[in-house]
Design a protein around this motif. Structure first.
Motif, PDB file in Angstrom:
ATOM      1  N   LEU A  21       1.009  -1.087  -0.036  1.00  0.00           N
ATOM      2  CA  LEU A  21       0.016  -0.638  -0.088  1.00  0.00           C
ATOM      3  C   LEU A  21       0.750   1.484  -0.353  1.00  0.00           C
ATOM      4  O   LEU A  21       0.751   2.077  -0.941  1.00  0.00           O
ATOM      5  N   VAL A  22       1.342   1.692   1.143  1.00  0.00           N
ATOM      6  CA  VAL A  22       2.213   3.007   1.564  1.00  0.00           C
ATOM      7  C   VAL A  22       3.697   2.090   0.055  1.00  0.00           C
ATOM      8  O   VAL A  22       4.155   3.864  -0.716  1.00  0.00           O
ATOM      9  N   MET A  23       4.176   1.072  -0.693  1.00  0.00           N
ATOM     10  CA  MET A  23       5.575   1.016  -1.578  1.00  0.00           C
ATOM     11  C   MET A  23       4.146   2.317  -3.150  1.00  0.00           C
ATOM     12  O   MET A  23       4.788   2.569  -3.905  1.00  0.00           O
ATOM     13  N   THR A  24       2.619   1.176  -3.610  1.00  0.00           N
ATOM     14  CA  THR A  24       2.081   1.486  -4.546  1.00  0.00           C
ATOM     15  C   THR A  24       2.043   3.173  -4.492  1.00  0.00           C
ATOM     16  O   THR A  24       2.258   4.450  -5.548  1.00  0.00           O
ATOM     17  N   LEU A  25       1.591   4.037  -3.651  1.00  0.00           N
ATOM     18  CA  LEU A  25       1.439   5.390  -3.299  1.00  0.00           C
ATOM     19  C   LEU A  25       3.032   6.296  -3.176  1.00  0.00           C
ATOM     20  O   LEU A  25       2.317   6.999  -4.158  1.00  0.00           O
ATOM     21  N   TYR A  26       4.148   5.531  -2.860  1.00  0.00           N
ATOM     22  CA  TYR A  26       5.118   5.990  -3.019  1.00  0.00           C
ATOM     23  C   TYR A  26       5.628   6.018  -4.834  1.00  0.00           C
ATOM     24  O   TYR A  26       5.887   6.663  -5.258  1.00  0.00           O
ATOM     25  N   ASN A  27       5.209   5.090  -5.294  1.00  0.00           N
ATOM     26  CA  ASN A  27       5.361   4.934  -6.803  1.00  0.00           C
ATOM     27  C   ASN A  27       3.945   5.572  -7.235  1.00  0.00           C
ATOM     28  O   ASN A  27       5.095   6.439  -8.638  1.00  0.00           O
ATOM     29  N   LEU A  28       4.052   5.857  -7.096  1.00  0.00           N
ATOM     30  CA  LEU A  28       2.320   6.895  -7.781  1.00  0.00           C
ATOM     31  C   LEU A  28       3.167   8.317  -7.880  1.00  0.00           C
ATOM     32  O   LEU A  28       2.817   8.955  -8.720  1.00  0.00           O
ATOM     33  N   TYR A  29       3.289   8.336  -6.359  1.00  0.00           N
ATOM     34  CA  TYR A  29       3.316  10.015  -6.112  1.00  0.00           C
ATOM     35  C   TYR A  29       5.463  10.394  -7.168  1.00  0.00           C
ATOM     36  O   TYR A  29       5.534  11.044  -7.616  1.00  0.00           O
ATOM     37  N   MET A  33       1.618  10.247 -11.255  1.00  0.00           N
ATOM     38  CA  MET A  33       0.557  10.178 -11.633  1.00  0.00           C
ATOM     39  C   MET A  33      -0.533  10.492 -10.523  1.00  0.00           C
ATOM     40  O   MET A  33      -1.395   9.464 -11.190  1.00  0.00           O
ATOM     41  N   LEU A  34       0.080  10.554  -9.287  1.00  0.00           N
ATOM     42  CA  LEU A  34      -1.338  10.550  -8.241  1.00  0.00           C
ATOM     43  C   LEU A  34      -2.936  11.453  -8.697  1.00  0.00           C
ATOM     44  O   LEU A  34      -3.775  10.453  -8.844  1.00  0.00           O
ATOM     45  N   SER A  35      -2.204  12.200  -9.797  1.00  0.00           N
ATOM     46  CA  SER A  35      -3.542  13.641  -9.800  1.00  0.00           C
ATOM     47  C   SER A  35      -4.093  12.290 -10.938  1.00  0.00           C
ATOM     48  O   SER A  35      -4.883  12.640 -11.511  1.00  0.00           O
ATOM     49  N   THR A  36      -3.243  11.604 -11.912  1.00  0.00           N
ATOM     50  CA  THR A  36      -3.771  11.578 -13.108  1.00  0.00           C
ATOM     51  C   THR A  36      -4.556   9.834 -13.135  1.00  0.00           C
ATOM     52  O   THR A  36      -5.537   9.547 -14.054  1.00  0.00           O
ATOM     53  N   ILE A  37      -4.357   9.187 -12.014  1.00  0.00           N
ATOM     54  CA  ILE A  37      -4.802   7.916 -12.193  1.00  0.00           C
ATOM     55  C   ILE A  37      -6.334   7.031 -11.284  1.00  0.00           C
ATOM     56  O   ILE A  37      -6.192   8.712 -10.738  1.00  0.00           O
ATOM     57  N   THR A  38      -6.763   6.957 -12.276  1.00  0.00           N
ATOM     58  CA  THR A  38      -7.999   7.069 -12.132  1.00  0.00           C
ATOM     59  C   THR A  38      -8.365   6.558 -10.081  1.00  0.00           C
ATOM     60  O   THR A  38      -7.523   5.112 -10.080  1.00  0.00           O
ATOM     61  N   PHE A  39      -9.195   5.875  -9.117  1.00  0.00           N
ATOM     62  CA  PHE A  39      -9.340   5.032  -8.243  1.00  0.00           C
ATOM     63  C   PHE A  39      -9.266   3.592  -8.176  1.00  0.00           C
ATOM     64  O   PHE A  39      -8.676   2.905  -7.987  1.00  0.00           O
ATOM     65  N   GLU A  41      -8.362   2.100 -11.649  1.00  0.00           N
ATOM     66  CA  GLU A  41      -6.605   1.836 -12.095  1.00  0.00           C
ATOM     67  C   GLU A  41      -6.370   1.514 -10.901  1.00  0.00           C
ATOM     68  O   GLU A  41      -5.355   0.811 -10.829  1.00  0.00           O
ATOM     69  N   GLY A  42      -5.644   2.494  -9.295  1.00  0.00           N
ATOM     70  CA  GLY A  42      -4.614   2.879  -8.589  1.00  0.00           C
ATOM     71  C   GLY A  42      -5.353   1.399  -8.039  1.00  0.00           C
ATOM     72  O   GLY A  42      -3.995   0.704  -7.620  1.00  0.00           O
ATOM     73  N   THR A  43      -6.451   0.963  -7.984  1.00  0.00           N
ATOM     74  CA  THR A  43      -6.721   0.284  -6.538  1.00  0.00           C
ATOM     75  C   THR A  43      -6.255  -1.703  -7.548  1.00  0.00           C
ATOM     76  O   THR A  43      -6.014  -2.632  -7.048  1.00  0.00           O
ATOM     77  N   PHE A  44      -7.438  -1.345  -8.895  1.00  0.00           N
ATOM     78  CA  PHE A  44      -6.329  -2.661  -9.893  1.00  0.00           C
ATOM     79  C   PHE A  44      -5.066  -2.319  -9.168  1.00  0.00           C
ATOM     80  O   PHE A  44      -4.419  -3.650  -9.578  1.00  0.00           O
ATOM     81  N   ASN A  45      -4.040  -1.526  -9.702  1.00  0.00           N
ATOM     82  CA  ASN A  45      -2.837  -2.204  -9.308  1.00  0.00           C
ATOM     83  C   ASN A  45      -1.692  -2.200  -8.057  1.00  0.00           C
ATOM     84  O   ASN A  45      -1.051  -2.981  -7.831  1.00  0.00           O
ATOM     85  N   PHE A  46      -2.859  -1.685  -7.292  1.00  0.00           N
ATOM     86  CA  PHE A  46      -2.451  -2.090  -6.240  1.00  0.00           C
ATOM     87  C   PHE A  46      -2.603  -3.867  -5.619  1.00  0.00           C
ATOM     88  O   PHE A  46      -1.715  -4.429  -4.815  1.00  0.00           O
ATOM     89  N   LEU A  47      -3.747  -4.175  -6.432  1.00  0.00           N
ATOM     90  CA  LEU A  47      -4.021  -5.793  -5.684  1.00  0.00           C
ATOM     91  C   LEU A  47      -3.499  -6.607  -6.886  1.00  0.00           C
ATOM     92  O   LEU A  47      -3.275  -7.287  -6.145  1.00  0.00           O
TER      93      LEU A  47
END
Length: 161
Positions: A21-29, A33-39, A41-47
């Protein structure tokens, strides 16, 4: 910490969940990509990352990390040394493999960053390792050990009595 196979799976699940969870948010940041990815897409990426990380943790990295840490620490009997050694070995192994996953997903979204796959990999690995090691040792490791000891182990012991 974990003494049975079930406890190992529970502990690994908790640790993987928090780290991914933390590393996914870190890598998006860091990839802006935090502002460009949809919720979604982010959930799918995390899972996806979580499932891959959990399987790597349980079947590939953890067995070797524990063996390597045991050899490095020896029979000192010092629990803190063993925890630090296992945590460090786990971070090295997981950062190695998950950086490959991160590089593949980055190539799928943005293409090659430089002329060299090796340089791109080393860049991704370095950024992940620098974040993951202190996250594991200072935050996630103590937090998960606390939660595991006070809630999972306590409930298992209560059921036995």
């Amino acid at each position: 910490m974990p003494e049975t196979r079930k406890e190992s799976w529970q502990f690994g699940f908790m640790m993987c969940f928090g780290m991914v969870l933390v590393m996914t948010l870190y890598n998006l940041y860091i990839n802006d990509m935090l502002s460009t990815i949809t919720f979604t897409e982010g959930t799918f990426n995390f899972l996806t990352a979580f499932v891959i990380a959990f399987m790597l943790d349980m079947f590939v990295v953890s067995p070797y990390a524990k063996k390597t840490a045991g050899k490095a620490v020896g029979h000192t009997g010092n629990k803190v040394y063993m925890i630090l050694a296992v945590s460090t070995c786990m971070v090295i192994g997981m950062a190695f493999f998950m950086s490959i996953y991160g590089l593949i997903t980055a190539y799928m979204h943005t293409g090659f960053q430089s002329g060299s796959i090796l340089l791109d990999y080393l860049n991704v690995f370095g950024k992940n390792f620098v974040m993951a090691l202190p996250l594991q040792i200072v935050v996630m490791g103590p937090l998960v050990r606390y939660l595991f000891t006070n809630f999972i182990k306590t409930n298992a012991e209560a059921k036995e009595v």
